[in-house]
Design an enzyme around this catalytic site. Structure first.
Site, PDB file in Angstrom:
ATOM      1  N   CYS A 176       0.965  -1.237   0.020  1.00 33.59           N
ATOM      2  CA  CYS A 176      -0.088   0.123   0.145  1.00 33.59           C
ATOM      3  C   CYS A 176       0.866   1.195   0.231  1.00 33.59           C
ATOM      4  O   CYS A 176       2.202   0.987  -0.405  1.00 33.59           O
ATOM      5  CB  CYS A 176      -1.000  -0.147   1.086  1.00 33.59           C
ATOM      6  SG  CYS A 176      -0.235   0.174   2.838  1.00 33.59           S
TER       7      CYS A 176
ATOM      8  N   HIS B 206      13.401 -15.858  12.487  1.00 32.77           N
ATOM      9  CA  HIS B 206      12.876 -15.944  13.716  1.00 32.77           C
ATOM     10  C   HIS B 206      11.457 -16.042  13.895  1.00 32.77           C
ATOM     11  O   HIS B 206      10.943 -16.521  14.672  1.00 32.77           O
ATOM     12  CB  HIS B 206      13.456 -14.744  14.510  1.00 32.77           C
ATOM     13  CG  HIS B 206      14.974 -15.070  14.927  1.00 32.77           C
ATOM     14  ND1 HIS B 206      15.350 -14.010  15.962  1.00 32.77           N
ATOM     15  CD2 HIS B 206      15.960 -15.795  14.645  1.00 32.77           C
ATOM     16  CE1 HIS B 206      16.776 -14.343  16.147  1.00 32.77           C
ATOM     17  NE2 HIS B 206      17.035 -15.548  15.287  1.00 32.77           N
TER      18      HIS B 206
ATOM     19  N   ARG C 182       5.264   4.315  -1.454  1.00 29.32           N
ATOM     20  CA  ARG C 182       5.365   5.854  -1.345  1.00 29.32           C
ATOM     21  C   ARG C 182       6.722   6.024  -0.324  1.00 29.32           C
ATOM     22  O   ARG C 182       7.082   7.001  -0.337  1.00 29.32           O
ATOM     23  CB  ARG C 182       4.280   6.459  -0.777  1.00 29.32           C
ATOM     24  CG  ARG C 182       2.964   6.558  -1.657  1.00 29.32           C
ATOM     25  CD  ARG C 182       2.018   7.162  -1.059  1.00 29.32           C
ATOM     26  NE  ARG C 182       0.630   7.139  -1.764  1.00 29.32           N
ATOM     27  CZ  ARG C 182      -0.563   7.178  -1.346  1.00 29.32           C
ATOM     28  NH1 ARG C 182      -0.751   7.252  -0.054  1.00 29.32           N
ATOM     29  NH2 ARG C 182      -1.389   6.995  -2.089  1.00 29.32           N
TER      30      ARG C 182
END
Ligand code: RB5
Length: 142
Positions: free
Chosen positions: A65, A98, A109
């Site tokens: 996103c 891990h 962005r």
């Protein structure tokens, strides 16, 4: 190896570029959208990718996103999914070693394509260490 990918409008360019990158390496990619720059809601795409990974229809997920934050939160709501927002290769590596993360989130962005490729490569190439980390990951799942 099969990768499920998805993004909102803020991450679609990064997702599309990484999809091409993976396919050039011979990796199969299932794309859950979005496909353009029209404003959409990231939870839908994070959820679709996470569901595919949880159902083992894909080995790993890639979600993007604008910041990588919202879509990682959405993906982590699906049981069996451990999604890391990784903007540096060390985080990507440790999330596999891990935490046995199975989805990587990145922000379109925030991150250039070269760094995103490095993070994705490290994520896909690093094995879970198991041992004491299995107990901790199992506790998360419970
Ligand atoms: C969309 O403008 C933006 O909020 C979204 O891509 C993401 O950054 C949310 O975490």
């Amino acid at each position: 190896m099969k990768i499920a990918c998805g993004a909102d409008h803020g991450g679609v360019d990064l997702k599309d570029a990484l999809k091409v990158y993976l396919e050039k390496k011979g990796i199969e990619v299932v794309d859950f959208g979005t496909t353009g720059h029209e404003s959409v809601d990231y939870p839908e795409y994070g959820h679709k990718v996470a569901q595919a990974v949880a159902k083992k229809e894909a080995d790993y997920g890639l979600v993007c996103c604008g910041s990588g934050i919202g879509i990682s939160i959405a993906a982590n709501k699906v049981k069996g999914v451990r999604c890391v927002r990784a903007h540096d290769p060390y985080s990507a590596e440790m999330s596999r070693r891990h935490n046995n993360c199975n989805v990587i989130a990145m922000g379109g962005r925030f991150l250039g394509l070269d760094m995103a490729k490095k993070c994705l490569d490290v994520f896909l190439e690093t094995e879970f260490e198991g041992g004491r980390h299995s107990r901790r990951v199992d506790a998360i799942e419970e």
